[in-house]
Design an enzyme around this catalytic site. Structure first.
Site, short mmCIF file in Angstrom:
data_model
loop_
_atom_site.label_atom_id
_atom_site.label_comp_id
_atom_site.label_asym_id
_atom_site.label_seq_id
_atom_site.Cartn_x
_atom_site.Cartn_y
_atom_site.Cartn_z
N HIS A 227 8.93 5.65 -2.45
CA HIS A 227 8.10 4.87 -3.37
C HIS A 227 7.12 5.77 -4.16
O HIS A 227 7.04 5.73 -5.37
CB HIS A 227 7.27 3.85 -2.59
CG HIS A 227 8.02 2.92 -1.71
ND1 HIS A 227 8.76 1.86 -2.18
CD2 HIS A 227 8.14 2.88 -0.35
CE1 HIS A 227 9.29 1.20 -1.16
NE2 HIS A 227 8.95 1.79 -0.05
O1 RIB Z 1 4.66 -0.27 -0.27
C1 RIB Z 1 4.85 1.12 -0.31
C2 RIB Z 1 3.54 1.83 -0.31
O2 RIB Z 1 2.82 1.54 0.88
C3 RIB Z 1 3.69 3.37 -0.32
O3 RIB Z 1 2.59 3.92 -0.97
C4 RIB Z 1 3.65 3.72 1.14
O4 RIB Z 1 3.17 5.04 1.36
C5 RIB Z 1 2.64 2.74 1.65
O5 RIB Z 1 1.35 3.26 1.41
#
Ligand code: RIB
Ligand code: CA
Length: 284
Positions: A227
């Site tokens: 992500h």
């Molecule tokens: O939903 C994904 C996010 O939440 C990413 O930034 C992961 O590292 C968590 O922080």
């Protein structure tokens, strides 16, 4: 001329890939990491940021300790935030550079600075409320009609919904939502080709996804979802992600909803090309 970049982060396994990508990209000058609670508590996210920079040979980059909070995702990232491997990373001889992220933003941000926020938005919101302006703010967070903490809310926005509301209502963030990032799978072939120390952090995350594949649409062998690295790639090379303007707001649960705030949302990317970009930068 490299673009100044600050990353606000809660490392976190996918944060680690994002930080490594930035540290190994000549297009940006990494001016600092500001830490926030999130995947694990603030003490651990801050310690992890220091160790990751030491591993990357970037102890020149300052770490500024930010906001504590509640919540967590140890089931995904491990109790230490890095798949149980945090203490295998080298210690950073450089201590934290401070604990006032608002002051750091105010002193460091120039008109050409980009800030990538890849954790809960508590630090960013506090700075906005103190009058700090963010010329270019790329945020990993949110989901249009989907979530990974509830059916509608994504973790970063869920963890501090009030902060997320401040950011969407008073800054002009580029939002990189789950709708795109959950399609960006760093599979086991990718993980076999990049820095083995980074890949070594992913065991807990891979096991979590394997156990939840029905809701993450992933197969047993699919690796992790990067992500944060997707959002940081847009900060490094603007245009990596195809953006579209939406009228949005964020509700009290942290869910993205229709609203009056015109924000750019990342909708598509050429994932095979971005995957190769990441692989090339992370295999050094
Ligand atoms: O939903 C994904 C996010 O939440 C990413 O930034 C992961 O590292 C968590 O922080
Ligand atoms: Ca994160």
């Amino acid at each position: 001329m490299a673009t100044p970049l600050i990353i606000d982060t809660d490392p976190g396994v996918d944060d680690a890939f994002a930080i490594a990508l930035a540290a190994r990209s000549p297009e940006v000058e990494l001016k600092g990491l500001t830490t926030v609670f999130g995947n694990v508590g603030l003490d651990l996210t801050t310690a992890n940021a220091l160790r990751l920079l030491a591993h990357l040979g970037r102890t020149d980059v300052p770490v500024v300790r930010g906001s504590a909070g509640t919540g967590g995702a140890a089931d995904v990232h491990g109790e230490d935030g890095l798949g149980g491997q945090a203490l295998t990373l080298p210690e950073n001889p450089r201590p934290i550079a401070g604990d006032d992220t608002t002051r750091f933003f105010a002193d460091t941000i120039t008109p050409d600075t980009v800030v990538a926020a890849i954790g809960p938005l508590t630090n960013i919101a506090r700075a906005i409320e103190a009058g700090v302006e963010f010329p270019r703010l790329v945020v990993m967070g949110g989901g249009l009609g989907i979530g990974n903490m509830t059916l509608r809310a994504e973790f970063n926005f869920w963890a501090d919904a009030k902060a997320a509301q401040t950011v969407i209502r008073r800054a002009r963030p580029i939002i990189v939502p789950l709708n795109l990032t959950q399609r960006c799978v760093a599979d086991t072939e990718f993980l076999s080709r990049v820095d083995p120390v980074l890949s070594g952090l992913t065991g807990t995350y891979r096991a979590y996804l394997a156990g939840h594949r029905e809701q993450n649409h992933s197969r047993q062998d699919e690796g992790i979802l990067v992500h944060d690295a997707v959002a940081v790639a847009e900060a490094i090379v603007p245009g990596t992600l195809q953006l579209a303007v939406h009228g949005l707001d964020i509700d009290d649960e942290g869910a993205l909803v229709e609203g009056k705030h015109q924000v750019e949302v990342a909708e598509e990317t050429d994932w095979p090309a971005l995957r190769s970009f990441m692989e090339q930068r992370l295999s050094g």
